[in-house]
Design an enzyme around this catalytic site. Sequence first.
Site, PDB file in Angstrom:
ATOM      1  N   LYS A 194       0.852  -1.207   0.000  1.00 46.47           N
ATOM      2  CA  LYS A 194       0.000   0.000   0.000  1.00 46.47           C
ATOM      3  C   LYS A 194       0.880   1.248   0.000  1.00 46.47           C
ATOM      4  O   LYS A 194       0.666   2.176  -0.783  1.00 46.47           O
ATOM      5  CB  LYS A 194      -0.879   0.000   1.242  1.00 46.47           C
ATOM      6  N   ASN A 195       1.909   1.249   0.871  1.00 47.26           N
ATOM      7  CA  ASN A 195       2.701   2.472   1.055  1.00 47.26           C
ATOM      8  C   ASN A 195       3.740   2.695  -0.026  1.00 47.26           C
ATOM      9  O   ASN A 195       4.463   3.691   0.017  1.00 47.26           O
ATOM     10  CB  ASN A 195       3.332   2.489   2.451  1.00 47.26           C
ATOM     11  N   CYS A 206      -4.959  12.000  12.967  1.00 41.70           N
ATOM     12  CA  CYS A 206      -5.685  10.722  12.955  1.00 41.70           C
ATOM     13  C   CYS A 206      -5.442  10.097  14.333  1.00 41.70           C
ATOM     14  O   CYS A 206      -4.817  10.684  15.198  1.00 41.70           O
ATOM     15  CB  CYS A 206      -5.183   9.825  11.834  1.00 41.70           C
ATOM     16  N   ARG A 259       0.174  14.349  13.198  1.00 37.17           N
ATOM     17  CA  ARG A 259       0.713  14.090  11.856  1.00 37.17           C
ATOM     18  C   ARG A 259       0.740  15.338  10.963  1.00 37.17           C
ATOM     19  O   ARG A 259       0.054  15.421   9.951  1.00 37.17           O
ATOM     20  CB  ARG A 259      -0.059  12.938  11.216  1.00 37.17           C
ATOM     21  N   ASP A 287       4.994   0.473  12.030  1.00 37.28           N
ATOM     22  CA  ASP A 287       3.770  -0.169  11.520  1.00 37.28           C
ATOM     23  C   ASP A 287       3.662  -1.630  11.941  1.00 37.28           C
ATOM     24  O   ASP A 287       2.653  -2.264  11.671  1.00 37.28           O
ATOM     25  CB  ASP A 287       3.720  -0.089   9.986  1.00 37.28           C
ATOM     26  N   ARG A 312      -8.616  -0.564   5.034  1.00 41.29           N
ATOM     27  CA  ARG A 312      -7.749   0.445   4.411  1.00 41.29           C
ATOM     28  C   ARG A 312      -6.410  -0.150   4.003  1.00 41.29           C
ATOM     29  O   ARG A 312      -5.781   0.340   3.076  1.00 41.29           O
ATOM     30  CB  ARG A 312      -7.490   1.594   5.398  1.00 41.29           C
TER      31      ARG A 312
HETATM   32  C1  EPZ Z   1       4.299   6.926   6.508  1.00 42.94           C
HETATM   33  O1  EPZ Z   1       3.500   7.933   7.092  1.00 42.94           O
HETATM   34  C2  EPZ Z   1       3.399   5.707   6.366  1.00 42.94           C
HETATM   35  N1  EPZ Z   1       2.285   6.029   5.479  1.00 42.94           N
HETATM   36  C3  EPZ Z   1       2.898   5.289   7.738  1.00 42.94           C
HETATM   37  O2  EPZ Z   1       2.134   4.113   7.560  1.00 42.94           O
HETATM   38  C4  EPZ Z   1       4.101   4.980   8.624  1.00 42.94           C
HETATM   39  O3  EPZ Z   1       3.642   4.660   9.916  1.00 42.94           O
HETATM   40  C5  EPZ Z   1       5.024   6.200   8.699  1.00 42.94           C
HETATM   41  O4  EPZ Z   1       5.409   6.593   7.353  1.00 42.94           O
HETATM   42  C6  EPZ Z   1       6.303   5.921   9.485  1.00 42.94           C
HETATM   43  O5  EPZ Z   1       6.982   4.845   8.915  1.00 42.94           O
HETATM   44  C7  EPZ Z   1       2.490   6.047   4.142  1.00 42.94           C
HETATM   45  O6  EPZ Z   1       3.580   5.799   3.652  1.00 42.94           O
HETATM   46  C8  EPZ Z   1       1.291   6.347   3.283  1.00 42.94           C
HETATM   47  P1  EPZ Z   1       6.252  10.303   8.621  1.00 42.94           P
HETATM   48  P2  EPZ Z   1       4.031   9.460   7.128  1.00 42.94           P
HETATM   49  O7  EPZ Z   1       6.104  11.571   7.858  1.00 42.94           O
HETATM   50  O8  EPZ Z   1       4.897   9.722   5.977  1.00 42.94           O
HETATM   51  C9  EPZ Z   1       6.371  13.623  12.021  1.00 42.94           C
HETATM   52  C10 EPZ Z   1       0.305   2.718   7.817  1.00 42.94           C
HETATM   53  O9  EPZ Z   1       0.047   2.075   8.817  1.00 42.94           O
HETATM   54  N2  EPZ Z   1       6.256  14.599  10.922  1.00 42.94           N
HETATM   55  O10 EPZ Z   1       7.407   9.417   8.334  1.00 42.94           O
HETATM   56  O11 EPZ Z   1       2.848  10.318   7.360  1.00 42.94           O
HETATM   57  C11 EPZ Z   1       5.133  12.746  12.150  1.00 42.94           C
HETATM   58  O12 EPZ Z   1       4.155  13.391  12.948  1.00 42.94           O
HETATM   59  C12 EPZ Z   1       0.742   4.156   7.927  1.00 42.94           C
HETATM   60  O13 EPZ Z   1       0.312   2.253   6.644  1.00 42.94           O
HETATM   61  C13 EPZ Z   1       6.264  15.953  11.226  1.00 42.94           C
HETATM   62  O14 EPZ Z   1       6.362  16.359  12.399  1.00 42.94           O
HETATM   63  O15 EPZ Z   1       4.909   9.448   8.440  1.00 42.94           O
HETATM   64  C14 EPZ Z   1       5.683  11.497  12.809  1.00 42.94           C
HETATM   65  O16 EPZ Z   1       5.754  11.705  14.203  1.00 42.94           O
HETATM   66  C15 EPZ Z   1       0.458   4.686   9.296  1.00 42.94           C
HETATM   67  N3  EPZ Z   1       6.153  16.856  10.214  1.00 42.94           N
HETATM   68  C16 EPZ Z   1       7.095  11.386  12.215  1.00 42.94           C
HETATM   69  O17 EPZ Z   1       7.407  12.688  11.694  1.00 42.94           O
HETATM   70  C17 EPZ Z   1       6.053  16.469   8.895  1.00 42.94           C
HETATM   71  O18 EPZ Z   1       5.971  17.347   8.002  1.00 42.94           O
HETATM   72  C18 EPZ Z   1       7.209  10.376  11.081  1.00 42.94           C
HETATM   73  O19 EPZ Z   1       6.164  10.651  10.179  1.00 42.94           O
HETATM   74  C19 EPZ Z   1       6.034  15.086   8.611  1.00 42.94           C
HETATM   75  C20 EPZ Z   1       6.149  14.169   9.640  1.00 42.94           C
END
Ligand code: EPZ
Length: 419
Positions: free
Chosen positions: A22-23, A117, A122, A306, A398
Site C-alpha cells: 500500500k505504502n 488521525c 501528523r 507499523d 484500508r
Molecule cells: C508513513 O506515514 C506511512 N504512510 C505510515 O504508515 C508509517 O507509519 C510512517 O510513514 C512511518 O513509517 C504512508 O507511507 C502512506 P512520517 P508518514 O512523515 O509519511 C512527524 C500505515 O500504517 N512529521 O514518516 O505520514 C510525524 O508526525 C501508515 O500504513 C512531522 O512532524 O509518516 C511522525 O511523528 C500509518 N512533520 C514522524 O514525523 C512532517 O511534516 C514520522 O512521520 C512530517 C512528519
Amino acid sequence: MDKLVINGGSELKGSIRVSGAKNAALPILSAVILADGKFKISEAPELVDIATMLKLLAELGISSKRDGKTVTLNSKFDPEKIEAPYDLVKTMRASVLTLGPLLARKGKARVSLPGGCAIGERPVDLHLKALEAMGAEIKVEHGYVEAVCKRLKGAEITFDIVTVTGTENIMMAATLADGETVLRNAAQEPEVVDLARFLKKMGADIQGEGTKEIRIKGMKSLTNADYIVMPDRIEAGTFLCCVAAAGGDVEVTNVPVQEMRATLDKLIEAGLEINKLNDTTLRVKRTKPLSATDITTLPYPGFPTDMQAQFMAVMVCADGVSVATETIFENRFMHVAELKRMGADIMLKDKSCIIKGVKSLMGAPVMASDLRASASLVIAALMAEGETEVSRLYHLDRGYEKFVDKLSGIGANLKRVKE
Ligand code: EPZ
C-alpha cells in the site's frame, strides 16, 4: 458497519500470498501526475486507500481502470485540475502526496490539510518547508494548502525529522525542478526506493535512494511507464505474527525478505522458526511458547512502527516481560486498552509499554482504532479462548487486501458479519 467474529484456538496451516505494498502504491500512483500518457501499475492492492487515491487522481484529470491486481491509468494534462478536496483527503492523509507532483507539473496546487488521525497529529510542516526552499509560495487558508510556483528550483534540504511521505513528496517535486536537489536525513524505507525506481523508469535522474542522502537532477519532462509494485513488508510481517500467535506451520509467498530484516530478527529472537525457502518464500512454524522480546520502533532499517501493535499482540502470551517503545508517533498505543480487555497485562509508561506475558487471553468484543491496531486485535483473537468481535472494520479494509479470505485460507476461524 461490519465486524469480524473470530474464534481462537485453531493452529494455522497452508500457504498465504503477500499483496503489493500500500505504502509504495500510493506514492507511485501519485507520481503519474508528473507525465502524460498510459500507465500500467501491477500488484496495486485492492484496498480502500488505493480506491481513494484513484478517486483523487480522477479529480486531477487522470482516469483509471482496475483489472484484478493491475490498474491502468490515462494521464492527461489539465492545468485547471489542481485541487485535492477535503472530503477525499480527510479519509486518507497520504493524499498529501499529490502536492509535490501537482506543483512540479502544473505550477500550482490546492490540497486540503490532512488533519490528524488516531495515532497522532501528523503535521506536514516539513513537506511545506521543503517546497518553500524550492521557491514555492505557500499559504495555508481555510484548511487548505495553496501552493504556487512557476518552476521549482533545485535546493539543498535537510529534514529535521525522518519523514517517509515528506521524502517522497519532495523527491517527486524535484524530478521536474530546475537544477539539482539534495535531500539529507532522507527516509530510507523500501517504499521510497520503490518510488524512485518507478520515477527512474519515467526518465527521472535520481541517485542515493535508500540512503540518507538522495540527489535528484530536475528534467524538463518525464514519460509514462509501466511498473510492478513491491510486496508489502507490513502485511507480510502481520501474517508472521498471526502464526507466532496462533501456532502452526505456514508458507508465506511473495515476501520482500531482504526488506524485512528487523522484523524477522525480532520474531526469530522470540522463538519463531523462520526458514527461507527462496528469495521470496518463507516457511514459518511455531512449535514452542515464545519468549518475551523488547522492541523499539525506528525509521528504516530499524524496527517498523507499523509492526509495533502486531508484535505487541504476540508478546502478550510470551514467557516473561517485554518492553515496546514507540519513538515515531505520539499516540500509537490505542490497541493497548483493547488488548487489556482480553486479559493482557500491559502497563503504559511514557513512550513505552511493559507487557507481562499471561497464560492465555479471553475472547471479548473489542474496537479497532487505526489500521495496525485492528490487525493486532485480530492476532490476539486468534490465540484467545472463545469468541472475539472486532468492530470498526473500515480501519482494516484500508490496509489489508482480502484479509478474511487469506486468513481463512490458512485455517483461521473468522467471519465478517454486518454490525
Ligand atoms: C508513513 O506515514 C506511512 N504512510 C505510515 O504508515 C508509517 O507509519 C510512517 O510513514 C512511518 O513509517 C504512508 O507511507 C502512506 P512520517 P508518514 O512523515 O509519511 C512527524 C500505515 O500504517 N512529521 O514518516 O505520514 C510525524 O508526525 C501508515 O500504513 C512531522 O512532524 O509518516 C511522525 O511523528 C500509518 N512533520 C514522524 O514525523 C512532517 O511534516 C514520522 O512521520 C512530517 C512528519
